[in-house]
Design an enzyme around this catalytic site. Structure first.
Site: not given
Ligand code: AP5
Length: 211
Positions: A127, A160, A171
């Site tokens: 990504r 990232r 994670r």
């Molecule tokens: P993408 O759509 O970006 O997936 P995502 O589920 O949004 O992934 P994230 O890594 O952003 O989720 P996350 O929940 O770990 O991170 P967040 O930012 O919330 O897709 C991923 C990749 O796959 C892309 O390249 C896309 O193109 C590809 N793709 C998508 N669908 C596909 C398909 N069907 N087939 C093939 N490829 C595909 O959190 C980051 C950090 O913030 C956490 O680790 C934590 O430290 C903190 N944080 C955030 N929210 C909280 C909370 N509520 N509580 C505590 N800490 C938090």
């Protein structure tokens, strides 16, 4: 419409949220995006959150809950919203329940996108993200037209910090221990989606539930 998208890191929550929010004209509330924006601006929240995010751990509940409370009270959430990456712990889910009750509103849909770990590692390690406009690319499925450059705004793309393989594995571990229990918590309302299909097939499956 009020929706929660649940699922492990990299399952496609952000990708699907974009389409759903455009289709139903509701704001996309991603706690990850809000935190990254705070890190970029060196705010107090950003400075406390960065150390957790960089190693793939969860940011403390009290920071996240306060952030969400403020966001849900904003005007654009009156007609609905999509929560992406929140709640992520039982404590967060309970706080959300209390908040929604105080606001006299309820959730319409809770969707869980399921993808096996190895697919996730493969996807996330390819990504690329734009720190300027937030557009997300993937060297396997959504390649930028010009190398390492955002198609939308021309800004340089980057990987990232938490998308390195060892951090992704942590994670996933954190997800299993702290977030997966939400599937049981929401068992009455949750709908499971197979997130291993291609992006548009997953979108269609989700829209079938929401429409
Ligand atoms: P993408 O759509 O970006 O997936 P995502 O589920 O949004 O992934 P994230 O890594 O952003 O989720 P996350 O929940 O770990 O991170 P967040 O930012 O919330 O897709 C991923 C990749 O796959 C892309 O390249 C896309 O193109 C590809 N793709 C998508 N669908 C596909 C398909 N069907 N087939 C093939 N490829 C595909 O959190 C980051 C950090 O913030 C956490 O680790 C934590 O430290 C903190 N944080 C955030 N929210 C909280 C909370 N509520 N509580 C505590 N800490 C938090």
């Amino acid at each position: 419409m009020r929706v929660i998208l649940l699922g492990p890191p990299g399952c496609g929550k952000g990708t699907q949220a974009e389409v759903i929010c455009k289709t139903f004209d509701i704001p996309h509330i991603s706690t990850g995006d809000i935190l990254r924006n705070n890190v970029k601006r060196n705010t107090e929240i950003g400075l406390s959150a960065k150390k957790y995010m960089d190693i793939g751990s969860l940011v403390p509940d009290e920071i996240i809950i306060q952030m969400i409370k403020e966001r849900l009270l904003e005007d654009d959430c009156k007609e609905g919203f999509l929560l992406d990456g929140f709640p992520r712990t039982i404590t967060q889910a309970e706080s959300l329940d209390n908040l929604l009750e105080q606001m006299s509103i309820s959730l319409d849909h809770i969707i869980n996108i399921d993808v096996p770990d190895e697919d996730i590692i493969n996807r996330i390690s390819k990504r690329l993200s734009c720190a300027n406009c937030g557009e997300v690319y993937n060297l396997l499925y959504k390649v930028p037209k010009k190398e390492m450059t955002c198609d939308s705004c021309g800004f340089k793309l980057h990987q990232r910090e938490d998308d390195k393989e060892e951090v992704i594995r942590n994670r996933l571990e954190v997800y299993r221990k702290q977030t997966a229990p939400l599937i049981k918590y929401y068992k009455k309302k949750i709908k499971n989606i197979n997130g291993s299909k291609n992006i548009s097939e997953v979108t269609n499956d989700i829209l079938d539930i929401l429409k």
